[in-house]
Design an enzyme around this catalytic site. Structure first.
Site, PDB file in Angstrom:
ATOM      1  N   GLN A 194      -6.378  -9.355  10.523  1.00  0.00           N
ATOM      2  CA  GLN A 194      -5.097  -9.756   9.937  1.00  0.00           C
ATOM      3  C   GLN A 194      -4.150 -10.208  11.052  1.00  0.00           C
ATOM      4  O   GLN A 194      -4.002  -9.519  12.067  1.00  0.00           O
ATOM      5  CB  GLN A 194      -4.471  -8.595   9.169  1.00  0.00           C
ATOM      6  CG  GLN A 194      -5.319  -8.084   8.018  1.00  0.00           C
ATOM      7  CD  GLN A 194      -6.242  -6.947   8.409  1.00  0.00           C
ATOM      8  OE1 GLN A 194      -6.546  -6.751   9.578  1.00  0.00           O
ATOM      9  NE2 GLN A 194      -6.698  -6.203   7.420  1.00  0.00           N
ATOM     10  N   GLN A 216      -5.806 -15.329   8.099  1.00  0.00           N
ATOM     11  CA  GLN A 216      -5.734 -14.186   7.204  1.00  0.00           C
ATOM     12  C   GLN A 216      -4.355 -13.539   7.290  1.00  0.00           C
ATOM     13  O   GLN A 216      -3.872 -13.222   8.366  1.00  0.00           O
ATOM     14  CB  GLN A 216      -6.803 -13.139   7.551  1.00  0.00           C
ATOM     15  CG  GLN A 216      -6.807 -11.948   6.595  1.00  0.00           C
ATOM     16  CD  GLN A 216      -7.969 -11.004   6.836  1.00  0.00           C
ATOM     17  OE1 GLN A 216      -8.837 -11.275   7.664  1.00  0.00           O
ATOM     18  NE2 GLN A 216      -7.997  -9.901   6.115  1.00  0.00           N
ATOM     19  N   ASP A 217      -3.724 -13.346   6.111  1.00  0.00           N
ATOM     20  CA  ASP A 217      -2.425 -12.673   6.024  1.00  0.00           C
ATOM     21  C   ASP A 217      -1.341 -13.424   6.805  1.00  0.00           C
ATOM     22  O   ASP A 217      -0.602 -12.837   7.593  1.00  0.00           O
ATOM     23  CB  ASP A 217      -2.527 -11.237   6.534  1.00  0.00           C
ATOM     24  CG  ASP A 217      -3.395 -10.359   5.646  1.00  0.00           C
ATOM     25  OD1 ASP A 217      -3.976 -10.899   4.693  1.00  0.00           O
ATOM     26  OD2 ASP A 217      -3.487  -9.150   5.916  1.00  0.00           O
ATOM     27  N   ASP A 238      -5.786 -14.102   1.387  1.00  0.00           N
ATOM     28  CA  ASP A 238      -4.548 -13.403   1.022  1.00  0.00           C
ATOM     29  C   ASP A 238      -3.395 -13.849   1.919  1.00  0.00           C
ATOM     30  O   ASP A 238      -2.629 -13.023   2.421  1.00  0.00           O
ATOM     31  CB  ASP A 238      -4.737 -11.885   1.151  1.00  0.00           C
ATOM     32  CG  ASP A 238      -5.905 -11.368   0.327  1.00  0.00           C
ATOM     33  OD1 ASP A 238      -6.247 -12.011  -0.672  1.00  0.00           O
ATOM     34  OD2 ASP A 238      -6.468 -10.327   0.703  1.00  0.00           O
ATOM     35  N   ARG A 294      -5.314 -12.230  -5.813  1.00  0.00           N
ATOM     36  CA  ARG A 294      -6.069 -10.993  -5.986  1.00  0.00           C
ATOM     37  C   ARG A 294      -5.089  -9.854  -6.266  1.00  0.00           C
ATOM     38  O   ARG A 294      -3.977  -9.838  -5.739  1.00  0.00           O
ATOM     39  CB  ARG A 294      -6.890 -10.669  -4.740  1.00  0.00           C
ATOM     40  CG  ARG A 294      -7.873 -11.768  -4.360  1.00  0.00           C
ATOM     41  CD  ARG A 294      -8.995 -11.223  -3.478  1.00  0.00           C
ATOM     42  NE  ARG A 294      -8.520 -10.730  -2.191  1.00  0.00           N
ATOM     43  CZ  ARG A 294      -9.256  -9.944  -1.392  1.00  0.00           C
ATOM     44  NH1 ARG A 294     -10.455  -9.544  -1.776  1.00  0.00           N
ATOM     45  NH2 ARG A 294      -8.763  -9.557  -0.212  1.00  0.00           N
TER      46      ARG A 294
END
Length: 376
Positions: A194, A216-217, A238, A294
């Site tokens: 992350q 990611q993130d 995400d 999600r």
């Protein structure tokens, strides 16, 4: 996956009141002309850039951040430029540090084009800060921390502290700024990858024509009410996540993955939490096959309305985070979207195809109580 230890994340702010009563929707069945809407939105943004403090910036200082001498505290007065009487900082953090704690006026910091390699934090004691790019080229703030990096005690810093730019204060505003986390591309399923570019933990923030780049993130939309207008947000897994209540209008969401990913992950864990992400008239494009969202939180809430969705979204559209019980509590909905990825025929049965009446509360600035603060 996020950090399993949620104690490492700031606890959610108290629930926010509802969507502002009789606020008018952004798209009112042809009642409002596009130019009028744009004028209103730009007026709201301009009001956040203007205020009681007037700055006279010196255009010859390429690559520097400038603050007027009346904003520079006495210990820093030796840094003033004798030619123009302005306090200079070669770093973004240095300019923010010049703002007095407990500030109650809109402070505007002009950042000239260039790459600023640093981690930056705006503490909770410094509200009403605006960062303004010149529009003459990318003004990029970048760093490369990831969750698995170790701190001075030898422990992983975690997702929360990986942010290149962190905002703890209220009433933050950014125009034409690039926030980037340049950590290596995250491999799906890898641990500790992350890498947050921007974390928003204050209330009543607005970003206009800014870019938030990572994998990611990318954007930790942690808590508070936030408005993103014509922004470009890039990531893989995400890459918009958190427990804020945010409206993304006319934004571009660019997925960069060679396999699978997900655009959003809402952390809403209770039906009493007035949070969630609303994407209105935005564009979803990129690569791979991806979920629209999600269900990170049991009561995760995400809505897409009037969005153009390219053929990079899985036919089923939504993920229950491998917890079938969340299918009855998550609120995932679409309204009047277009594009190859917007086909609803094979969507999961527990997602919603919204009516106009159901979608309308998510499509106005009233969703984030914007009528109360976007002009401040």
């Amino acid at each position: 996956m996020k950090d399993n230890d949620k104690d490492s994340l700031r606890s959610p702010c108290p629930p926010v009141t509802g969507a502002g009563g009789d606020a008018v929707g952004l798209f009112g069945k042809g009642k409002y002309k596009a130019w009028a809407l744009a004028a209103i939105l730009l007026l709201a943004f301009w009001s956040m850039l203007t205020g009681t403090v007037t700055l006279n910036f010196s255009s010859h200082r390429h690559g520097l951040l400038l603050l007027p001498d009346d904003l520079v505290e006495t210990p820093l007065r030796e840094d003033l430029d004798p030619k123009d009487g302005q306090g200079n900082s070669e770093t973004v953090q240095g300019a923010i540090d010049m703002v007095s704690d407990g500030n109650s006026e809109r402070i505007k910091i002009l950042i000239y084009p260039g790459i600023y390699r640093e981690k930056v934090i705006i503490p909770i004691t410094k509200p009403y800060i605006s960062l303004i790019g010149t529009g003459q080229g990318d003004t990029k703030i970048t760093w490369n921390s990831k969750a698995s990096d170790l701190d001075s005690t030898g422990n992983p810093i975690g997702t929360y502290s990986s942010a290149t730019f962190a905002v703890e204060a209220d009433y933050f505003c950014a125009k034409e700024i690039v926030f980037e986390n340049s950590a290596p591309v995250a491999v799906p399923g890898a641990e500790g990858e992350q890498a947050v570019a921007l974390r928003l933990s204050g209330d009543k923030a607005m970003l206009y024509r800014s870019k938030i780049l990572g994998t990611q993130d990318t954007l930790f939309d942690n808590q508070g009410r936030h408005y993103f207008f014509r922004c470009f947000i890039q990531g893989s897994i995400d890459f918009i996540f958190g427990n804020a209540k945010s409206l993304y209008q006319e934004c571009t969401l660019n997925v960069v993955t060679t396999s699978y990913g997900a655009v959003a992950a809402s952390q809403r864990d209770s039906p009493t939490e007035d949070t969630g992400f609303s994407f209105v008239k935005s564009r979803i494009l990129g690569s791979g096959m991806n979920y629209l969202a999600r269900a990170w939180g049991r009561y995760s809430r995400v809505v897409y309305a009037y969005c153009r969705i390219d053929g990079i979204v899985r036919p089923d559209g939504w993920s229950d985070w491998n917890d079938v019980s969340r299918r009855s509590t998550a609120y995932f909905g679409e309204y009047s979207c277009s594009g190859a990825g917007a086909e609803l025929g094979n969507r999961v049965s527990w997602a919603k195809s919204l009516t106009y009446e159901e979608a309308q509360p998510f499509m106005s600035q009233g969703y984030i109580n914007g009528n109360e603060w976007l002009m401040l």
